[in-house]
Design a protein around this motif. Structure first.
Motif, PDB file in Angstrom:
ATOM      1  N   SER A 118      -5.934 -20.029  -3.808  1.00  7.66           N
ATOM      2  CA  SER A 118      -6.305 -19.201  -2.653  1.00  7.66           C
ATOM      3  C   SER A 118      -5.110 -19.012  -1.732  1.00  7.66           C
ATOM      4  CB  SER A 118      -7.491 -19.799  -1.898  1.00  7.66           C
ATOM      5  OG  SER A 118      -7.134 -21.015  -1.290  1.00  7.66           O
ATOM      6  N   GLY A 119      -4.211 -19.961  -1.686  1.00 11.30           N
ATOM      7  CA  GLY A 119      -3.007 -19.832  -0.880  1.00 11.30           C
ATOM      8  C   GLY A 119      -2.045 -18.802  -1.444  1.00 11.30           C
ATOM      9  N   CYS A 120      -2.171 -18.488  -2.736  1.00  7.37           N
ATOM     10  CA  CYS A 120      -1.301 -17.509  -3.376  1.00  7.37           C
ATOM     11  C   CYS A 120      -1.802 -16.080  -3.201  1.00  7.37           C
ATOM     12  CB  CYS A 120      -1.175 -17.810  -4.871  1.00  7.37           C
ATOM     13  SG  CYS A 120      -0.355 -19.380  -5.208  1.00  7.37           S
ATOM     14  N   ALA A 123      -2.165 -10.856   1.322  1.00  5.28           N
ATOM     15  CA  ALA A 123      -2.901 -10.025   2.268  1.00  5.28           C
ATOM     16  C   ALA A 123      -2.743  -8.562   1.861  1.00  5.28           C
ATOM     17  CB  ALA A 123      -2.358 -10.248   3.670  1.00  5.28           C
ATOM     18  N   PRO A 124      -3.728  -7.733   2.174  1.00  2.95           N
ATOM     19  CA  PRO A 124      -3.607  -6.312   1.821  1.00  2.95           C
ATOM     20  C   PRO A 124      -2.481  -5.643   2.597  1.00  2.95           C
ATOM     21  CG  PRO A 124      -5.566  -6.689   3.160  1.00  2.95           C
ATOM     22  CD  PRO A 124      -4.979  -8.036   2.856  1.00  2.95           C
ATOM     23  N   LEU A 154      -3.491  -7.680  17.469  1.00  7.33           N
ATOM     24  CA  LEU A 154      -4.502  -7.055  16.628  1.00  7.33           C
ATOM     25  C   LEU A 154      -3.891  -6.593  15.322  1.00  7.33           C
ATOM     26  CD1 LEU A 154      -5.664  -6.249  19.758  1.00  7.33           C
ATOM     27  CD2 LEU A 154      -7.486  -5.653  18.199  1.00  7.33           C
ATOM     28  N   ASP A 155      -4.563  -6.926  14.239  1.00  7.91           N
ATOM     29  CA  ASP A 155      -4.266  -6.416  12.904  1.00  7.91           C
ATOM     30  C   ASP A 155      -5.432  -5.484  12.613  1.00  7.91           C
ATOM     31  OD1 ASP A 155      -3.258  -5.958  10.387  1.00  7.91           O
ATOM     32  OD2 ASP A 155      -4.002  -7.849   9.556  1.00  7.91           O
ATOM     33  N   ASP A 156      -5.205  -4.199  12.779  1.00  7.49           N
ATOM     34  CA  ASP A 156      -6.241  -3.185  12.890  1.00  7.49           C
ATOM     35  C   ASP A 156      -6.204  -2.269  11.664  1.00  7.49           C
ATOM     36  OD1 ASP A 156      -8.026  -1.297  13.893  1.00  7.49           O
ATOM     37  OD2 ASP A 156      -6.983  -1.055  15.793  1.00  7.49           O
ATOM     38  N   TRP A 157      -7.307  -2.228  10.911  1.00  9.48           N
ATOM     39  CA  TRP A 157      -7.404  -1.405   9.706  1.00  9.48           C
ATOM     40  C   TRP A 157      -8.465  -0.335   9.886  1.00  9.48           C
ATOM     41  CZ3 TRP A 157      -4.623  -1.504   5.188  1.00  9.48           C
ATOM     42  CH2 TRP A 157      -3.735  -2.583   5.016  1.00  9.48           C
TER      43      TRP A 157
END
Length: 173
Positions: A13-15, A18-19, A138-141
């Motif tokens: 899971s650490g690998c 992120a998108p 903010l990381d805003d998608w």
């Protein structure tokens, strides 16, 4: 044996990466901010804390106007507790699907990148809470669903610590 499985799961899971906007390059319809944020829109949203509890609901009336590669996006927020807020963005289209934006309560500039149906914004917002002001990241998608609907999810953090999420649904008349 269970410890080994747990360790393997944690390592894998650490690998996970992120998108990034490029992940959505082939998605349709293609998002063009100058087209979508042009004219009136309405958004419905909520803020959830890091445990997922809804802390605040709101409606936003928006009007976007563009002249060439520079746009103004006026946002008027009405919160479920009766409070109101206004934010006016100045958006600038750059090369290759990139954007930058400024607003009075944004520290510095927001930077964005659009690919396919998605746009990722990154910025620091100066947020007043109970008489104190906090600078939060903010990381805003944003994801264009069709020519009328766009969904938005923003992760809010401070010093890398997850504070909560903002979820919005934009609608064009």
């Amino acid at each position: 044996m269970n410890r080994r499985l747990l360790l393997t799961t944690l390592v894998l899971s650490g690998c996970a990466s992120a998108p990034v906007p490029e992940d959505y390059a082939a998605e349709k319809p293609v998002l063009d901010l100058k087209t979508y944020f042009n004219g009136p829109l309405t958004a419905h949203g909520l803020f959830t804390d890091r445990a997922g509890k809804v802390k605040r609901r709101f409606v936003v009336k928006l009007v976007g106007r563009w002249q060439g590669g520079v746009g103004t996006l006026e946002e008027d927020f009405s919160y479920s507790d009766g409070k109101t807020e206004r934010r006016v963005w100045t958006l600038t289209a750059l090369d290759d699907g990139r954007y930058r934006g400024t607003a009075a309560d944004v520290v510095g500039e927001a930077v964005g990148e659009a690919r396919g149906n998605a746009l990722r914004w990154s910025y620091t917002l100066r947020l007043p809470v109970d008489g104190t002001t906090y600078d939060v990241q903010l990381d805003d998608w944003m994801y264009l669903m069709d020519d009328k609907v766009m969904l938005n999810k923003a992760r809010m953090s401070k010093f890398g610590f997850h504070l909560g999420d903002v979820t919005l649904s934009f609608h064009k008349p």
